[in-house]
Design a protein around this motif. Structure first.
Motif, mmCIF file in Angstrom:
data_model
loop_
_atom_site.group_PDB
_atom_site.id
_atom_site.type_symbol
_atom_site.label_atom_id
_atom_site.label_comp_id
_atom_site.label_asym_id
_atom_site.label_seq_id
_atom_site.Cartn_x
_atom_site.Cartn_y
_atom_site.Cartn_z
ATOM 1 N N SER A 30 -11.247 -18.481 16.526
ATOM 2 C CA SER A 30 -10.628 -18.233 15.225
ATOM 3 C C SER A 30 -10.712 -16.752 14.876
ATOM 4 O O SER A 30 -9.751 -16.157 14.363
ATOM 5 C CB SER A 30 -11.316 -19.069 14.150
ATOM 6 O OG SER A 30 -11.170 -20.451 14.411
ATOM 7 N N LEU A 31 -11.861 -16.124 15.169
ATOM 8 C CA LEU A 31 -12.004 -14.689 14.929
ATOM 9 C C LEU A 31 -11.066 -13.896 15.825
ATOM 10 O O LEU A 31 -10.480 -12.883 15.410
ATOM 11 C CB LEU A 31 -13.457 -14.259 15.189
ATOM 12 C CG LEU A 31 -14.516 -14.799 14.221
ATOM 13 C CD1 LEU A 31 -15.911 -14.397 14.689
ATOM 14 C CD2 LEU A 31 -14.260 -14.314 12.813
ATOM 15 N N THR A 128 -19.560 -30.469 13.332
ATOM 16 C CA THR A 128 -18.299 -31.166 13.046
ATOM 17 C C THR A 128 -17.304 -30.224 12.369
ATOM 18 O O THR A 128 -16.113 -30.227 12.690
ATOM 19 C CB THR A 128 -18.547 -32.388 12.146
ATOM 20 O OG1 THR A 128 -19.515 -33.249 12.765
ATOM 21 C CG2 THR A 128 -17.256 -33.169 11.928
ATOM 22 N N LEU A 129 -17.795 -29.410 11.441
ATOM 23 C CA LEU A 129 -16.932 -28.449 10.746
ATOM 24 C C LEU A 129 -16.328 -27.449 11.732
ATOM 25 O O LEU A 129 -15.131 -27.130 11.660
ATOM 26 C CB LEU A 129 -17.743 -27.710 9.673
ATOM 27 C CG LEU A 129 -16.977 -26.719 8.789
ATOM 28 C CD1 LEU A 129 -15.930 -27.448 7.961
ATOM 29 C CD2 LEU A 129 -17.946 -25.958 7.894
ATOM 30 N N LEU A 130 -17.145 -26.971 12.675
ATOM 31 C CA LEU A 130 -16.641 -26.016 13.667
ATOM 32 C C LEU A 130 -15.605 -26.666 14.575
ATOM 33 O O LEU A 130 -14.607 -26.037 14.943
ATOM 34 C CB LEU A 130 -17.811 -25.465 14.493
ATOM 35 C CG LEU A 130 -18.746 -24.506 13.754
ATOM 36 C CD1 LEU A 130 -19.966 -24.190 14.597
ATOM 37 C CD2 LEU A 130 -18.025 -23.218 13.377
ATOM 38 N N CYS A 131 -15.822 -27.928 14.943
ATOM 39 C CA CYS A 131 -14.842 -28.632 15.773
ATOM 40 C C CYS A 131 -13.521 -28.828 15.021
ATOM 41 O O CYS A 131 -12.443 -28.790 15.625
ATOM 42 C CB CYS A 131 -15.390 -29.987 16.218
ATOM 43 S SG CYS A 131 -16.726 -29.877 17.437
ATOM 44 N N CYS A 132 -13.614 -29.018 13.720
ATOM 45 C CA CYS A 132 -12.400 -29.226 12.920
ATOM 46 C C CYS A 132 -11.561 -27.966 12.808
ATOM 47 O O CYS A 132 -10.390 -28.041 12.414
ATOM 48 C CB CYS A 132 -12.768 -29.730 11.528
ATOM 49 S SG CYS A 132 -13.344 -31.450 11.497
ATOM 50 N N CYS A 166 -16.870 -29.508 23.133
ATOM 51 C CA CYS A 166 -17.518 -29.123 21.873
ATOM 52 C C CYS A 166 -17.677 -30.355 20.979
ATOM 53 O O CYS A 166 -18.696 -30.518 20.297
ATOM 54 C CB CYS A 166 -16.704 -28.054 21.154
ATOM 55 S SG CYS A 166 -16.860 -26.394 21.850
ATOM 56 N N CYS A 167 -16.656 -31.217 20.982
ATOM 57 C CA CYS A 167 -16.750 -32.469 20.219
ATOM 58 C C CYS A 167 -17.853 -33.367 20.778
ATOM 59 O O CYS A 167 -18.549 -34.053 20.019
ATOM 60 C CB CYS A 167 -15.415 -33.200 20.240
ATOM 61 S SG CYS A 167 -14.084 -32.332 19.389
ATOM 62 N N VAL A 168 -18.020 -33.368 22.094
ATOM 63 C CA VAL A 168 -19.100 -34.147 22.710
ATOM 64 C C VAL A 168 -20.450 -33.621 22.241
ATOM 65 O O VAL A 168 -21.366 -34.397 21.924
ATOM 66 C CB VAL A 168 -19.001 -34.096 24.247
ATOM 67 C CG1 VAL A 168 -20.214 -34.752 24.896
ATOM 68 C CG2 VAL A 168 -17.722 -34.775 24.726
ATOM 69 N N CYS A 169 -20.593 -32.292 22.175
ATOM 70 C CA CYS A 169 -21.847 -31.698 21.693
ATOM 71 C C CYS A 169 -22.117 -32.084 20.245
ATOM 72 O O CYS A 169 -23.269 -32.299 19.852
ATOM 73 C CB CYS A 169 -21.784 -30.180 21.822
ATOM 74 S SG CYS A 169 -21.768 -29.575 23.521
ATOM 75 N N LEU A 198 -13.869 -36.536 15.331
ATOM 76 C CA LEU A 198 -14.183 -35.936 16.629
ATOM 77 C C LEU A 198 -13.477 -36.657 17.765
ATOM 78 O O LEU A 198 -12.944 -36.025 18.693
ATOM 79 C CB LEU A 198 -15.694 -35.944 16.850
ATOM 80 C CG LEU A 198 -16.511 -35.061 15.898
ATOM 81 C CD1 LEU A 198 -18.000 -35.306 16.080
ATOM 82 C CD2 LEU A 198 -16.193 -33.582 16.130
ATOM 83 N N LEU A 199 -13.458 -37.983 17.694
ATOM 84 C CA LEU A 199 -12.768 -38.752 18.723
ATOM 85 C C LEU A 199 -11.274 -38.476 18.678
ATOM 86 O O LEU A 199 -10.610 -38.405 19.731
ATOM 87 C CB LEU A 199 -13.050 -40.245 18.520
ATOM 88 C CG LEU A 199 -12.590 -41.193 19.627
ATOM 89 C CD1 LEU A 199 -13.221 -40.816 20.960
ATOM 90 C CD2 LEU A 199 -12.935 -42.629 19.268
ATOM 91 N N TYR A 200 -10.746 -38.309 17.487
ATOM 92 C CA TYR A 200 -9.331 -37.982 17.322
ATOM 93 C C TYR A 200 -9.010 -36.642 17.999
ATOM 94 O O TYR A 200 -7.993 -36.510 18.696
ATOM 95 C CB TYR A 200 -8.996 -37.931 15.842
ATOM 96 C CG TYR A 200 -7.625 -37.389 15.537
ATOM 97 C CD1 TYR A 200 -6.504 -38.197 15.669
ATOM 98 C CD2 TYR A 200 -7.463 -36.068 15.128
ATOM 99 C CE1 TYR A 200 -5.235 -37.696 15.391
ATOM 100 C CE2 TYR A 200 -6.203 -35.570 14.848
ATOM 101 C CZ TYR A 200 -5.098 -36.388 14.986
ATOM 102 O OH TYR A 200 -3.862 -35.886 14.729
#
Length: 403
Positions: A30-31, A128-132, A166-169, A198-200
């Motif tokens: 994102s950065l 979760t926020l970072l994955c989103c 990342c979602c797995v983590c 996360l699964l989505y």
């Protein structure tokens, strides 16, 4: 009172540090999209911030007491040293940088009192926020052409596999937290919503290999709740599973019109890939190329088993086999023992620990298929989850206090 406050700060800062360490690449991308920093410098900034926060959790040294501790400690340093020498000889600046970064992270995790700290809700929230962040970078969720089931983030950072992992983590945090904190339907529903998101994202990326880790962690999470009073009866458990499926379907319909097409396509590619690898039918080009590359890698190793065919001489997409093929049987055996055999045995033993050691064990078991499926043995994506588990195996204090 002061001791409790210090412990609270250490635990919270560590959870934030681990969220940045395991899923911070999405923040870095994102950065990078903002054009503030050059490529790879943004990841360095995120990792540096993570390392600074990990310092808060340091407890003053480690203990090399058992023969196994010395063995793991020396084998890790030897592997990194061999890779560093070869990368220097090949002027591979990226791998040179990774060797230094993960040597630093190894000693940080080695000194971190993982056996005294729990990974819980703060890690879950931030990871979760970072994955989103991925969802905000997607160019279009309503694509007419499904292709291979993936969506486009950007031309430079189409690293779908790493996004899925990342979602797995993040899912590992849910599974680990359920071992010591699974009280109340409100918390259960919130975690259910987070897991659905996360699964989505994993399904949206179209990457098949993380499905093993996702399935393993979600089953483990349900198992921990099934053991609690919250889901003690079979009826409650079945109803909650149905609720998970319902929330997942609602989320997918709300966010993407083409999601079910992607889901069906992923099922087809997963089935065709398994059939291709098993030799029943050749219907998946990616899986078939993997089969061919593994044959080439095996022939390369057998033609020169002692010295190997040379550093990065082949791209096999099979890190374990490439370790043998590139640098010979001694390096391959050392790599496999350090990062596969010993970590698997110890992760299975400490998986039910309620502290951070148990979290690292879950994380490793969910990610270990990557050693058979993705990249080269020198890729930083592997060392992200390998370093913590190897570090705790090197520290006798962690092994003693986590039993």
């Amino acid at each position: 009172m002061e001791i409790k406050k210090n412990y609270f700060c250490r635990t919270n800062y560590l959870q934030l540090a681990l969220a940045l360490y395991f899923t911070g690449a999405l923040l870095a991308w994102s950065l990078q999209g903002l054009g503030i920093l050059p490529r790879f410098y943004d990841i360095g900034v995120v990792l540096t911030l993570s390392f600074m926060l990990i310092f808060v959790a340091l407890r003053g040294g480690f203990l090399l007491k058992r023969k196994l501790n010395y063995l793991v400690f020396m084998s890790f340093l030897i592997v990194v040293f061999i890779v560093l020498l070869n990368s220097l000889a090949s002027s591979d600046s990226k791998v040179i940088l990774f060797c230094f970064v993960f040597t630093i992270s190894y000693f940080l995790f080695l000194n971190m009192a993982s056996y005294k700290i729990k990974v819980g809700k703060i890690y879950i929230f931030f990871s979760t926020l970072l994955c989103c962040l991925f969802l905000f970078q997607v160019e279009s969720l309503n694509m007419d052409e499904i292709g291979i089931g993936r969506v486009s983030v950007s031309e430079e950072n189409a690293a779908y596999g790493f996004i899925a992992y990342c979602c797995v983590c993040s899912l590992a945090g849910y599974a680990h937290n359920a071992k010591f904190d699974c009280n109340g339907y409100q918390q259960f529903l919130l975690e259910l919503a987070g897991i659905s998101i996360l699964l989505y994202i994993v399904i949206l990326t179209g990457v098949r290999s993380p499905l093993f880790g996702c399935s393993f962690l979600i089953i483990y999470w349900f198992y921990q709740y099934a053991r609690s009073e919250l889901l003690s009866s079979p009826l409650r458990l079945v109803s909650m599973i149905c609720l998970l499926c319902g929330m997942f379907l609602i989320l997918s319909l709300w966010l993407s019109d083409s999601f079910f097409e992607r889901l069906l396509h992923m099922g087809d590619t997963l089935y065709s890939g398994l059939m291709t690898i098993s030799g029943s039918a050749v219907t998946d080009s990616a899986s078939f190329s993997r089969v061919l590359m593994r044959g080439i890698g095996l022939d390369s190793f057998l033609s020169n088993p002692i010295q190997g065919s040379g550093y990065k001489s082949l791209w096999l997409d099979f890190p374990l086999l490439q370790a043998y093929s590139d640098l010979g049987i001694l390096f391959g055996f050392l790599f496999m023992g350090t990062f596969l055999i010993l970590p698997c045995l110890f992760s299975l033993r400490y998986i039910n620990s309620s502290n951070a050691v148990g979290f690292f064990s879950l994380l490793y078991l969910a990610n270990v298929p990557r050693l058979f499926l993705h990249g080269q043995p020198y890729d930083w994506q592997h060392f992200i989850y390998l370093v913590p588990i190897v570090a705790y195996m090197s520290n006798a204090r962690m092994m003693t206090d986590s039993s």
